[in-house]
Design a protein around this motif. Structure first.
Motif, PDB file in Angstrom:
ATOM      1  N   ASP A  89      -1.894  -2.832  -6.839  1.00 26.46           N
ATOM      2  CA  ASP A  89      -3.205  -1.760  -6.685  1.00 26.46           C
ATOM      3  C   ASP A  89      -4.128  -2.235  -5.645  1.00 26.46           C
ATOM      4  OD1 ASP A  89      -2.187  -0.015  -8.477  1.00 26.46           O
ATOM      5  OD2 ASP A  89      -3.258  -1.018 -10.163  1.00 26.46           O
ATOM      6  N   ARG A  95       3.825  -0.744  -7.485  1.00 27.10           N
ATOM      7  CA  ARG A  95       2.585  -0.807  -8.573  1.00 27.10           C
ATOM      8  C   ARG A  95       1.447  -1.635  -8.282  1.00 27.10           C
ATOM      9  NH1 ARG A  95       7.416  -1.280 -11.288  1.00 27.10           N
ATOM     10  NH2 ARG A  95       6.965  -3.528 -11.720  1.00 27.10           N
ATOM     11  N   PRO A  97      -1.115  12.029  -0.130  1.00 28.74           N
ATOM     12  CA  PRO A  97       0.015  11.654  -0.786  1.00 28.74           C
ATOM     13  C   PRO A  97       1.074  11.290   0.096  1.00 28.74           C
ATOM     14  CG  PRO A  97      -0.919  13.777  -1.660  1.00 28.74           C
ATOM     15  CD  PRO A  97      -1.918  13.274  -0.427  1.00 28.74           C
ATOM     16  N   THR A 102      -0.449   3.014  -4.728  1.00 24.13           N
ATOM     17  CA  THR A 102      -1.132   4.393  -4.773  1.00 24.13           C
ATOM     18  C   THR A 102      -2.468   4.099  -3.954  1.00 24.13           C
ATOM     19  OG1 THR A 102      -2.062   4.046  -6.984  1.00 24.13           O
ATOM     20  CG2 THR A 102       0.012   5.324  -6.766  1.00 24.13           C
ATOM     21  N   TRP A 103      -2.602   3.236  -3.026  1.00 24.27           N
ATOM     22  CA  TRP A 103      -3.877   2.918  -2.596  1.00 24.27           C
ATOM     23  C   TRP A 103      -4.489   4.183  -1.608  1.00 24.27           C
ATOM     24  CZ3 TRP A 103      -3.292  -2.751  -0.070  1.00 24.27           C
ATOM     25  CH2 TRP A 103      -2.697  -3.562  -1.251  1.00 24.27           C
ATOM     26  N   SER A 139       0.798  -1.097  -0.006  1.00 23.45           N
ATOM     27  CA  SER A 139      -0.155  -0.024  -0.017  1.00 23.45           C
ATOM     28  C   SER A 139       0.874   1.177   0.011  1.00 23.45           C
ATOM     29  CB  SER A 139      -0.983   0.002   1.198  1.00 23.45           C
ATOM     30  OG  SER A 139      -1.562   1.259   1.316  1.00 23.45           O
ATOM     31  N   GLN A 194      -5.397   7.638  -0.327  1.00 25.90           N
ATOM     32  CA  GLN A 194      -5.726   9.230  -0.771  1.00 25.90           C
ATOM     33  C   GLN A 194      -4.666  10.355  -0.351  1.00 25.90           C
ATOM     34  OE1 GLN A 194      -9.296  10.751   0.887  1.00 25.90           O
ATOM     35  NE2 GLN A 194      -9.287   9.291   2.655  1.00 25.90           N
ATOM     36  N   ARG A 229       1.699   7.589  -0.089  1.00 19.85           N
ATOM     37  CA  ARG A 229       1.738   6.839  -1.424  1.00 19.85           C
ATOM     38  C   ARG A 229       3.136   6.752  -1.927  1.00 19.85           C
ATOM     39  NH1 ARG A 229      -3.397   8.079  -4.238  1.00 19.85           N
ATOM     40  NH2 ARG A 229      -2.246   8.240  -6.153  1.00 19.85           N
ATOM     41  N   GLY A 230       3.259   5.884  -2.839  1.00 21.20           N
ATOM     42  CA  GLY A 230       4.471   5.994  -3.853  1.00 21.20           C
ATOM     43  C   GLY A 230       5.967   5.889  -2.962  1.00 21.20           C
TER      44      GLY A 230
END
Length: 250
Positions: free
Chosen positions: A144, A142, A106, A101-102, A97, A104, A109-110
């Motif tokens: 999802d 990557r 920022p 990009t699970w 996760s 919301q 994420r990533g």
């Protein structure tokens, strides 16, 4: 979020939401068994919180982030704090996760897998850190969804080659085919997890059909996977089909 906002007025200056509470606030998926957990609050210097519905911790300073008005441990720090409470596979989901990009948010994420691994290496001696390090060996960018994590772990634990994860695929003429959940380029085999939204949302269903036709027109085999295929006899049969296809194409 509501429970944390109710507690916010009585938090001391060095207290912040931490552990699995912080992961939940950052929109990181957690097992259902933690839904009734008390709120986890960490302090740096003062006495641990002792209130109904609150579990206090003393953790090293983390420079918590603000999520609205809430002071919250960073996603990476929360992952380390929660390592003791989560199983190996649950920690892989958390890592997938954060690397994906699970969320919301920022900030959650990533995050490069190397950054997650470095943070775990710096946390030696913390409860559960060995299991977290093992889990991070299985984390991939990557990914999802949680079910994609489950499917990938099923495949690699069966001794099959590690598949590509959500990589764009193209036909011999350069036309774009799609981005399968898992795929084997050389064998022209794609594995696609189909959750309920794939059949309940009309546009998603139509888009899935068009993508499957593009792949099959280009000579690919597309294997559709549901929840039922991830456990028991159905999982054994799924792995057998994948293994047989790889042998035929190899």
């Amino acid at each position: 979020m509501e429970r944390c906002l109710e507690l916010l007025p009585v938090l001391r200056d060095d207290e912040s939401f931490a552990h699995v509470t912080a992961l939940a606030l950052w929109d990181v998926p957690l097992p259902h068994r933690l839904a009734t957990e008390p709120l986890h609050v960490a302090c740096v210097e003062s006495r641990q919180s002792r209130r109904p519905g609150v579990r206090g911790h003393r953790f090293p300073s983390d420079a918590p982030r603000l999520l609205g008005d809430l002071p919250v441990a960073s996603p990476v720090a929360a992952m380390i704090q929660a390592a003791r409470e989560l199983s190996l596979d649950e920690l892989v989901e958390v890592g997938d996760s954060l690397a994906g990009t699970w969320s919301q948010h920022p900030v959650a994420r990533g995050i490069p897998v190397a950054e997650l691994s470095a943070a775990a290496a710096d946390a030696r001696g913390r409860p559960g850190i060995g299991r977290l390090r093992d889990a991070l060996q299985l984390v991939r960018p990557r990914v999802d969804s949680r079910r994609e994590t489950t499917l990938r772990l099923l495949v690699i634990r069966a001794g099959l080659p590690e598949p590509d994860v959500n990589l764009k695929k193209f036909g011999a003429d350069g036309s774009y085919l799609g981005k399968p959940d898992l795929s084997y380029e050389g064998a022209k085999l794609a594995l696609e997890f189909q959750g309920d939204h794939h059949r309940l949302d009309r546009e998603t269903w139509r888009r899935d059909l068009r993508r499957r036709e593009r792949f099959e027109d280009a000579g690919w085999r597309v294997v559709l996977v549901s929840d039922d295929d991830l456990v028991g006899r159905a999982a054994v049969e799924l792995i057998s089909r994948v293994r047989a296809h790889l042998r035929r194409s190899g």
